[in-house]
Design an enzyme around this catalytic site. Structure first.
Site, short mmCIF file in Angstrom:
data_model
loop_
_atom_site.label_atom_id
_atom_site.label_comp_id
_atom_site.label_asym_id
_atom_site.label_seq_id
_atom_site.Cartn_x
_atom_site.Cartn_y
_atom_site.Cartn_z
N ASP A 183 -50.29 15.86 0.99
CA ASP A 183 -49.67 17.09 0.53
C ASP A 183 -50.60 17.68 -0.53
O ASP A 183 -51.50 16.99 -1.01
CB ASP A 183 -48.28 16.77 -0.04
N ASP B 23 -49.64 20.55 -3.35
CA ASP B 23 -49.02 20.85 -4.65
C ASP B 23 -48.33 19.62 -5.21
O ASP B 23 -47.49 19.01 -4.56
CB ASP B 23 -48.01 22.00 -4.49
#
Length: 218
Positions: free
Chosen positions: A8, A10
């Site tokens: 991922d 953020d």
């Protein structure tokens, strides 16, 4: 059998979640006089921005036709702030170097828009570590639906069971487990006691712990 690592973005590669919250609060106060509070951001991490803003517009009876424009404003401003003052998560380059040295393929699979992913990875000077940058933008469903992770496995030509996902959010963790992948979660400090993270295969506090966790799960 190759183990692939799916990141991922953020909250995992870049410390951007506070930036998203600050920008959303500023824009909704400026445009609508709406004070977004803690409840508005509960479980928002990992959700695609258009889905998140649609929730705000329903909750506060705001014009739904303005969601896409607000989303574009927010994405642009978040990107500008990250480029101006990029904040990589501590230990990110060291971890990426270690994984690369061991020959494991790496991709980014994020709910952020495609141009935002490219902008952030370039700002952090880490684009070259990843063979692909995959966005949930334009997909029928974003996280917690598994499609963005399944697409990552498909692009890499590996079985989902051979993928390890690095996530910080409940929505991303749920998406990865739904894709039949292993998950290492690194929640924000204020979320570490959330019992829902018990669904993950391993929970860590920092990126310096991730390589050891990967070795456990390979």
């Amino acid at each position: 059998m190759t183990t692939a690592i799916i990141f991922d973005m953020d909250g995992v590669l870049v410390d951007s979640e506070p930036v998203w919250v600050k920008v959303e609060k500023e824009i909704y106060l400026q445009c609508y006089g709406v004070h977004l509070g803690d409840e508005d951001f509960k479980d928002s991490a990992g959700i695609r921005i258009d889905k998140q803003l649609t929730e705000y517009h329903h909750r506060y009876s705001l014009p739904l036709e303005e969601v896409s424009h607000r989303a574009e404003e927010i994405v642009t401003e978040v990107g500008r702030r990250i480029q101006t003052n990029p904040q990589p998560m501590p230990g990110v380059v060291e971890l990426l170097e270690t994984i690369q040295q061991h020959g494991l393929p790496m991709v980014v699979a994020s709910s952020s828009p495609q141009k935002q992913i490219a902008r952030v990875l370039d700002a952090l000077n880490i684009s070259h570590y990843f063979s692909h940058q995959i966005s949930a933008e334009g997909m029928i469903n974003g996280k917690p639906h598994p499609v963005v992770f399944l697409q990552a496995a498909d692009i890499l030509s590996v079985n989902p069971e051979d993928c390890i996902v690095i996530e910080d959010a409940v929505n991303g963790m749920v998406a990865a487990k739904a894709a039949q992948m292993k998950v290492i979660v690194m929640p924000a400090p204020e979320a570490r006691q959330d019992k829902r993270f018990g669904l993950a295969d391993v929970q860590v506090n920092t990126l310096s712990e991730v390589w050891q966790a990967i070795q456990q799960l390979k």
